[in-house]
Design an enzyme around this catalytic site. Sequence first.
Site, PDB file in Angstrom:
ATOM      1  N   LYS A  51       0.802  -1.226   0.000  1.00 51.33           N
ATOM      2  CA  LYS A  51       0.000   0.000   0.000  1.00 51.33           C
ATOM      3  C   LYS A  51       0.837   1.280   0.000  1.00 51.33           C
ATOM      4  O   LYS A  51       0.358   2.349  -0.405  1.00 51.33           O
ATOM      5  CB  LYS A  51      -0.931   0.007   1.211  1.00 51.33           C
ATOM      6  CG  LYS A  51      -2.121  -0.941   1.106  1.00 51.33           C
ATOM      7  CD  LYS A  51      -3.166  -0.410   0.158  1.00 51.33           C
ATOM      8  CE  LYS A  51      -4.465  -1.186   0.251  1.00 51.33           C
ATOM      9  NZ  LYS A  51      -5.514  -0.614  -0.604  1.00 51.33           N
ATOM     10  N   SER A 305       0.693  -9.769  -0.518  1.00 53.81           N
ATOM     11  CA  SER A 305       0.458  -8.328  -0.413  1.00 53.81           C
ATOM     12  C   SER A 305       0.762  -7.731   0.946  1.00 53.81           C
ATOM     13  O   SER A 305       0.842  -6.513   1.078  1.00 53.81           O
ATOM     14  CB  SER A 305      -0.994  -8.018  -0.790  1.00 53.81           C
ATOM     15  OG  SER A 305      -1.889  -8.673   0.093  1.00 53.81           O
TER      16      SER A 305
END
Length: 508
Positions: A51, A305
């Site tokens: 992110k 992720s």
Amino acid sequence: MPLPYIEKILRARVYDVARETPLDRISLLSARLDNQVYLKREDMQPVFSFKLRGAYNKMINLSEEKRNRGVIAASAGNHAQGVALAAQRLKIQALIVMPKTTPLIKVKSVRNFGAKIVLAGDSYDEAFARSQELAKEQNLTFIHPFDDPEVIAGQGTIGMEILRQHPTPPEAIFIPVGGGGLIAGIGAYIKYVYPQVKIIGVEPEDAPSLYTALKAKRRVKLKQVGIFADGVAVRQVGKENYRLARKVVDEVVLVNTDEICAAIKDIYDDTRTTAEPAGALSVAGLKHYVKREGCQGKDLIAINSGANINFDRLRHVAERAEFGERREALFAVQIPEQPGSFLRFCQLIGKRSITEFNYRYCNAVKAQIFVGIELSGGDKERESLFQRFQDKGYSIIDMTDNETAKLHIRYMVGGHAQGIEDESLIRFEFPERPGALLYFLSHLGKEWNISLFHYRNHGAAYGRVLMGIQVPPGEKGDFLRKLKRLEYVYWDETDNPAYRLFAGVSAD
């Protein structure tokens, strides 16, 4: 794919704070699946999540006037950390609105970067609504976690790295999906360079925002979403993300909680690192796809992720991983209430490891036990074992896929017993190995009736058994001599207050 997105990705300013993460071949899973499996290690970013890329790329492109006013973001944790670190580097004031359900590790990380935090609601959507109110009240610039071209372009740099690190086009890339920023960015770049590469999204069964949207051919707002994979617990895919996904996503695979837990274990076994549930989604989807398609010898890439998982959640992950890999069966079995019945039952199981054994005396005729058995042959072995019990006359129910049994009933077997005499409670400890429980019962003998039994394999070097056994006062000496010959460490817990309160003989 529209050229402007490729230009945005190529020009993205992410490496001021982000790093180019490795694309690692994971050998154990590759060998097991008979494919070449690669893991894109976004868990190795400074905030342990991808992110940071999108957040920084958005914020570096803000005007001076907007930077001076400050920024606000709504996030379940990983985007929040990205915004907080970007704000720290760019010397921008940041306010982060996070759901109250956000793992504590993510909340602490955001605070450590100097951002202010507001906890609001139980989901991302509720936190988002509150952030919009605060943005208006305080004249702050909202940094969207996924529905923004600059954020999408920042995440797209992962696709650029993959093609540098893997010079030939892979068969497929598996990407976790929440709001859709990651899959939109990676998909836009990959499909522009290699249109034949499959872009496969992966979502939890209880949070299928993109899957539902693609099926309905429009964005759909889910009534509710599960929060086990909190990083992708989004009720509606982003507008721009959906527009791009329709062009670049080949399909979306749905996986359940047990499959996610098994994938966390797979990643740990190969890398000795722990992915968060959302981070392991891609591996779960990859395994699901390989099983469904029966493909062999293909190059498959999964995006890990993130690795922001609360330590206390690992207990649940470990419990459920074996079910996700179909390596444990749970059965409810009725056996005769008589000396030696446990031993005969364990002899039928053979040398398989028993992972759990729960029983409490109910009546003088039959005993109901809850047993977990380790498997090496998956569902076929489970079905074969189930049939073996039935052929021997046992009344048996398969609880392996029973959510209530896995979450609750397994921990509730027990309670007070009525009409039972001369019960002693003994706690044992013995070296853990296949067949250890069978050895224990075989050498204990059949002279006395077992009235309570609890065993759970915790993955430690020693197994622990709590056993209630009916021993008349005149036979206590023989019983103690038998225990001594077993050479297992044991403790007499008959007077333990916990036993008296919750599992002892009822006075009624």
